[in-house]
Design a protein around this motif. Structure first.
Motif, PDB file in Angstrom:
ATOM      1  N   ASN A   1     -18.460  -7.540   5.594  1.00  0.00           N
ATOM      2  CA  ASN A   1     -17.608  -8.567   4.809  1.00  0.00           C
ATOM      3  C   ASN A   1     -16.641  -7.933   4.021  1.00  0.00           C
ATOM      4  O   ASN A   1     -15.942  -8.496   3.057  1.00  0.00           O
ATOM      5  CB  ASN A   1     -18.658  -9.394   3.973  1.00  0.00           C
ATOM      6  CG  ASN A   1     -17.761 -10.837   3.435  1.00  0.00           C
ATOM      7  OD1 ASN A   1     -16.815 -11.172   4.349  1.00  0.00           O
ATOM      8  ND2 ASN A   1     -18.145 -11.232   2.328  1.00  0.00           N
ATOM      9  N   GLN A   2     -16.266  -6.890   4.114  1.00  0.00           N
ATOM     10  CA  GLN A   2     -15.372  -6.146   3.322  1.00  0.00           C
ATOM     11  C   GLN A   2     -14.047  -5.530   3.994  1.00  0.00           C
ATOM     12  O   GLN A   2     -14.324  -4.621   5.091  1.00  0.00           O
ATOM     13  CB  GLN A   2     -15.921  -4.844   2.599  1.00  0.00           C
ATOM     14  CG  GLN A   2     -17.179  -5.274   1.540  1.00  0.00           C
ATOM     15  CD  GLN A   2     -17.772  -4.061   0.734  1.00  0.00           C
ATOM     16  OE1 GLN A   2     -19.028  -3.968   0.898  1.00  0.00           O
ATOM     17  NE2 GLN A   2     -17.048  -3.381  -0.115  1.00  0.00           N
ATOM     18  N   VAL A   3     -12.929  -5.652   3.564  1.00  0.00           N
ATOM     19  CA  VAL A   3     -11.993  -4.741   4.037  1.00  0.00           C
ATOM     20  C   VAL A   3     -11.583  -3.571   2.959  1.00  0.00           C
ATOM     21  O   VAL A   3     -11.780  -3.752   1.926  1.00  0.00           O
ATOM     22  CB  VAL A   3     -10.454  -5.717   3.938  1.00  0.00           C
ATOM     23  CG1 VAL A   3     -10.106  -6.113   2.658  1.00  0.00           C
ATOM     24  CG2 VAL A   3      -9.252  -4.940   4.636  1.00  0.00           C
ATOM     25  N   ILE A   4     -11.307  -2.439   3.818  1.00  0.00           N
ATOM     26  CA  ILE A   4     -11.230  -1.229   2.997  1.00  0.00           C
ATOM     27  C   ILE A   4      -9.921  -0.609   3.393  1.00  0.00           C
ATOM     28  O   ILE A   4      -9.716  -0.460   4.617  1.00  0.00           O
ATOM     29  CB  ILE A   4     -12.394  -0.101   3.352  1.00  0.00           C
ATOM     30  CG1 ILE A   4     -13.665  -0.912   3.128  1.00  0.00           C
ATOM     31  CG2 ILE A   4     -12.329   1.020   2.616  1.00  0.00           C
ATOM     32  CD1 ILE A   4     -15.130  -0.246   3.462  1.00  0.00           C
ATOM     33  N   PHE A   5      -9.141  -0.218   2.230  1.00  0.00           N
ATOM     34  CA  PHE A   5      -7.656   0.395   2.852  1.00  0.00           C
ATOM     35  C   PHE A   5      -7.267   1.119   1.581  1.00  0.00           C
ATOM     36  O   PHE A   5      -7.778   1.295   0.376  1.00  0.00           O
ATOM     37  CB  PHE A   5      -6.678  -0.968   2.974  1.00  0.00           C
ATOM     38  CG  PHE A   5      -6.563  -1.795   1.726  1.00  0.00           C
ATOM     39  CD1 PHE A   5      -5.308  -1.580   1.044  1.00  0.00           C
ATOM     40  CD2 PHE A   5      -7.584  -2.805   1.378  1.00  0.00           C
ATOM     41  CE1 PHE A   5      -5.322  -2.444  -0.360  1.00  0.00           C
ATOM     42  CE2 PHE A   5      -7.285  -3.513   0.228  1.00  0.00           C
ATOM     43  CZ  PHE A   5      -5.941  -3.213  -0.489  1.00  0.00           C
ATOM     44  N   PRO A   6      -6.252   2.039   1.823  1.00  0.00           N
ATOM     45  CA  PRO A   6      -5.565   2.864   0.792  1.00  0.00           C
ATOM     46  C   PRO A   6      -4.703   2.133   0.054  1.00  0.00           C
ATOM     47  O   PRO A   6      -3.448   1.788   0.654  1.00  0.00           O
ATOM     48  CB  PRO A   6      -4.948   4.043   1.654  1.00  0.00           C
ATOM     49  CG  PRO A   6      -4.607   3.345   2.924  1.00  0.00           C
ATOM     50  CD  PRO A   6      -5.632   2.307   3.155  1.00  0.00           C
ATOM     51  N   SER A   7      -4.715   2.003  -1.235  1.00  0.00           N
ATOM     52  CA  SER A   7      -3.873   1.455  -1.958  1.00  0.00           C
ATOM     53  C   SER A   7      -2.633   2.169  -2.453  1.00  0.00           C
ATOM     54  O   SER A   7      -1.526   1.902  -2.747  1.00  0.00           O
ATOM     55  CB  SER A   7      -4.373   0.506  -3.138  1.00  0.00           C
ATOM     56  OG  SER A   7      -5.396   1.352  -3.891  1.00  0.00           O
ATOM     57  N   THR A   8      -3.190   3.392  -2.585  1.00  0.00           N
ATOM     58  CA  THR A   8      -2.237   4.526  -2.954  1.00  0.00           C
ATOM     59  C   THR A   8      -2.778   5.751  -2.254  1.00  0.00           C
ATOM     60  O   THR A   8      -3.686   5.731  -1.558  1.00  0.00           O
ATOM     61  CB  THR A   8      -2.245   5.047  -4.285  1.00  0.00           C
ATOM     62  OG1 THR A   8      -3.145   5.773  -4.751  1.00  0.00           O
ATOM     63  CG2 THR A   8      -1.671   3.930  -5.237  1.00  0.00           C
ATOM     64  N   SER A   9      -2.070   6.905  -1.853  1.00  0.00           N
ATOM     65  CA  SER A   9      -2.515   8.130  -1.313  1.00  0.00           C
ATOM     66  C   SER A   9      -3.696   8.627  -2.160  1.00  0.00           C
ATOM     67  O   SER A   9      -4.381   9.407  -1.246  1.00  0.00           O
ATOM     68  CB  SER A   9      -1.437   9.277  -1.391  1.00  0.00           C
ATOM     69  OG  SER A   9      -1.239   9.415  -2.662  1.00  0.00           O
TER      70      SER A   9
ATOM     71  N   THR B   1       0.745  -1.177  -0.103  1.00  0.00           N
ATOM     72  CA  THR B   1       0.111  -0.017  -0.181  1.00  0.00           C
ATOM     73  C   THR B   1       1.099   1.268  -0.041  1.00  0.00           C
ATOM     74  O   THR B   1       1.324   1.659   0.974  1.00  0.00           O
ATOM     75  CB  THR B   1      -1.115  -0.055   1.170  1.00  0.00           C
ATOM     76  OG1 THR B   1       0.155  -0.183   2.392  1.00  0.00           O
ATOM     77  CG2 THR B   1      -2.053  -1.074   1.118  1.00  0.00           C
ATOM     78  N   ASN B   2       1.366   1.545  -1.060  1.00  0.00           N
ATOM     79  CA  ASN B   2       2.451   2.567  -1.455  1.00  0.00           C
ATOM     80  C   ASN B   2       1.892   3.977  -1.169  1.00  0.00           C
ATOM     81  O   ASN B   2       1.322   4.404  -2.006  1.00  0.00           O
ATOM     82  CB  ASN B   2       3.142   2.260  -2.568  1.00  0.00           C
ATOM     83  CG  ASN B   2       4.253   3.319  -2.813  1.00  0.00           C
ATOM     84  OD1 ASN B   2       4.515   3.962  -1.861  1.00  0.00           O
ATOM     85  ND2 ASN B   2       4.802   3.355  -4.160  1.00  0.00           N
ATOM     86  N   LEU B   3       1.869   4.488  -0.054  1.00  0.00           N
ATOM     87  CA  LEU B   3       1.264   5.639   0.324  1.00  0.00           C
ATOM     88  C   LEU B   3       2.232   6.924  -0.116  1.00  0.00           C
ATOM     89  O   LEU B   3       1.681   8.060   0.252  1.00  0.00           O
ATOM     90  CB  LEU B   3       0.865   5.848   1.627  1.00  0.00           C
ATOM     91  CG  LEU B   3      -0.114   4.624   2.155  1.00  0.00           C
ATOM     92  CD1 LEU B   3      -0.652   4.948   3.533  1.00  0.00           C
ATOM     93  CD2 LEU B   3      -1.541   4.661   1.188  1.00  0.00           C
ATOM     94  N   GLY B   4       3.308   6.614  -0.612  1.00  0.00           N
ATOM     95  CA  GLY B   4       4.229   7.843  -0.745  1.00  0.00           C
ATOM     96  C   GLY B   4       4.930   8.323   0.546  1.00  0.00           C
ATOM     97  O   GLY B   4       4.672   7.931   1.619  1.00  0.00           O
ATOM     98  N   PRO B   5       6.160   9.261   0.204  1.00  0.00           N
ATOM     99  CA  PRO B   5       6.703   9.417   1.379  1.00  0.00           C
ATOM    100  C   PRO B   5       6.624  10.264   2.379  1.00  0.00           C
ATOM    101  O   PRO B   5       6.708  10.176   3.618  1.00  0.00           O
ATOM    102  CB  PRO B   5       8.178  10.262   0.613  1.00  0.00           C
ATOM    103  CG  PRO B   5       7.417  10.973  -0.465  1.00  0.00           C
ATOM    104  CD  PRO B   5       6.348  10.145  -1.195  1.00  0.00           C
ATOM    105  N   GLU B   6       5.373  10.805   2.241  1.00  0.00           N
ATOM    106  CA  GLU B   6       4.720  11.799   3.351  1.00  0.00           C
ATOM    107  C   GLU B   6       3.660  10.863   4.072  1.00  0.00           C
ATOM    108  O   GLU B   6       3.605  10.978   5.365  1.00  0.00           O
ATOM    109  CB  GLU B   6       3.826  12.865   2.965  1.00  0.00           C
ATOM    110  CG  GLU B   6       4.707  14.072   2.466  1.00  0.00           C
ATOM    111  CD  GLU B   6       4.028  15.072   1.928  1.00  0.00           C
ATOM    112  OE1 GLU B   6       2.778  15.158   2.049  1.00  0.00           O
ATOM    113  OE2 GLU B   6       4.636  16.375   1.553  1.00  0.00           O
ATOM    114  N   SER B   7       2.705  10.233   3.616  1.00  0.00           N
ATOM    115  CA  SER B   7       1.912   9.437   4.257  1.00  0.00           C
ATOM    116  C   SER B   7       2.095   8.093   4.564  1.00  0.00           C
ATOM    117  O   SER B   7       1.457   7.363   5.404  1.00  0.00           O
ATOM    118  CB  SER B   7       0.468   9.492   3.593  1.00  0.00           C
ATOM    119  OG  SER B   7       0.707   8.899   1.958  1.00  0.00           O
ATOM    120  N   ALA B   8       3.186   7.355   3.911  1.00  0.00           N
ATOM    121  CA  ALA B   8       3.551   5.949   4.403  1.00  0.00           C
ATOM    122  C   ALA B   8       4.659   6.261   5.618  1.00  0.00           C
ATOM    123  O   ALA B   8       5.662   5.726   5.600  1.00  0.00           O
ATOM    124  CB  ALA B   8       4.547   5.377   3.066  1.00  0.00           C
TER     125      ALA B   8
END
Length: 287
Positions: A267-275, A238-245
């Motif tokens: 029944n769902q997982v929800i997550f940021p795959s990028t910023s 989940t590559n969020l970039g240098p600021e948010s990762a």
């Protein structure tokens, strides 16, 4: 295993936004249709955008640039009404007002200066007055959710809880559980976790979100979902970039989901795959 993404879960939805996702807030009433609101923020243009999304489909219902200051932040959604805190002093992150915004139009419905949210339910909002000079505890007052009109009530403030939502628990390297997580992730993913791990058990699935430093010292975040037989159902960067990762120990930002780096809604997982992208998979096969 290698760093190659692995996924066996049924796809639910993916949303690509024009600006970075600052935070997601969810409908808090169990009996209402599911939805969440994504706060999008552009630091360059100092613009705030609110995107209302239906669950479980991921269909965008509304997208508005509200008539609110850039540093306004939603606290949650009750019965379709979004409540926010206004932050007028960027150097001192203390709320200066509590209000409600219309997600369909982006227009404020009502606002009470010098109040902060205590709790809310399908009909009422409980708040407490704040003062920069008076440090004594202020009484809790109640407003109507729909129009912000004061109401008299003998009820205690409602406890906000949506039983459909599940958030992880965060563990840092100082936790007594850290060696357990570190060894387990090393065994399953061949990565040495650093800084913090978010952990959640839901049904037959075990979900980890962890940080890992690559050979070039770049900090990366990963989502790992396994079952109790240690079958890997999802392992995705989940590559969020240098600021948010960054783990919360290295950042002053609020957690993206209010508590942690992902959540489970039914029944769902929800997550940021990028910023700028939110992704969801079903944890179990659909009927």
């Amino acid at each position: 295993m290698t760093d190659t993404d692995q996924n066996l879960l049924p796809f639910a939805f993916q949303l690509q936004f024009s600006d970075p996702v600052w935070r997601l807030v969810f409908e808090q009433i169990d009996t209402n249709p599911g939805l969440f609101v994504a706060e999008l923020r552009s630091r360059e243009s100092q613009t705030l955008t609110l995107v209302t999304v239906e669950l479980p489909t991921g269909k965008i219902r509304f997208e508005q640039k509200p008539l609110l200051p850039f540093h306004t932040s939603l606290t949650g959604v009750w019965n379709g009404f979004a409540l926010y805190h206004r932050f007028d002093n960027t150097r001192l992150p203390v709320p200066t007002a509590l209000g409600s915004v219309d997600l369909k139009t982006g227009l404020p419905r009502w606002e009470w200066p010098n109040h902060v949210l205590v709790s809310a339910n399908a009909d009422r909002v409980w708040a407490q007055r704040i003062s920069a000079t008076d440090r004594s505890p202020a009484p809790i007052v109640a407003f109507r959710l729909t129009d912000g009109e004061p109401v008299e009530t003998a009820e205690n403030p409602a406890v906000s809880h949506n039983s459909r939502l599940h958030f992880p628990v965060s563990y840092t390297m100082s936790s007594s559980w850290w060696p357990v997580f570190e060894r387990f992730i090393q065994k399953i993913a061949d990565h040495q976790a650093v800084e913090s791990v978010d952990y959640l058990e839901i049904g037959d699935k075990i979900i980890f979100s962890y940080y890992y430093r690559e050979t070039n010292d770049q900090l990366r975040s990963y989502l790992l979902i396994i079952d109790r037989l240690q079958t890997i159902w999802l392992h995705q960067r989940t590559n969020l970039g240098p600021e948010s990762a960054q783990p919360q120990s290295e950042s002053n930002a609020l957690p993206l989901f209010g508590n942690g780096s992902f959540c489970v809604w039914q029944n769902q997982v929800i997550f940021p795959s990028t910023s700028t992208c939110i992704t969801s998979f079903y944890l179990n096969s659909l009927p």
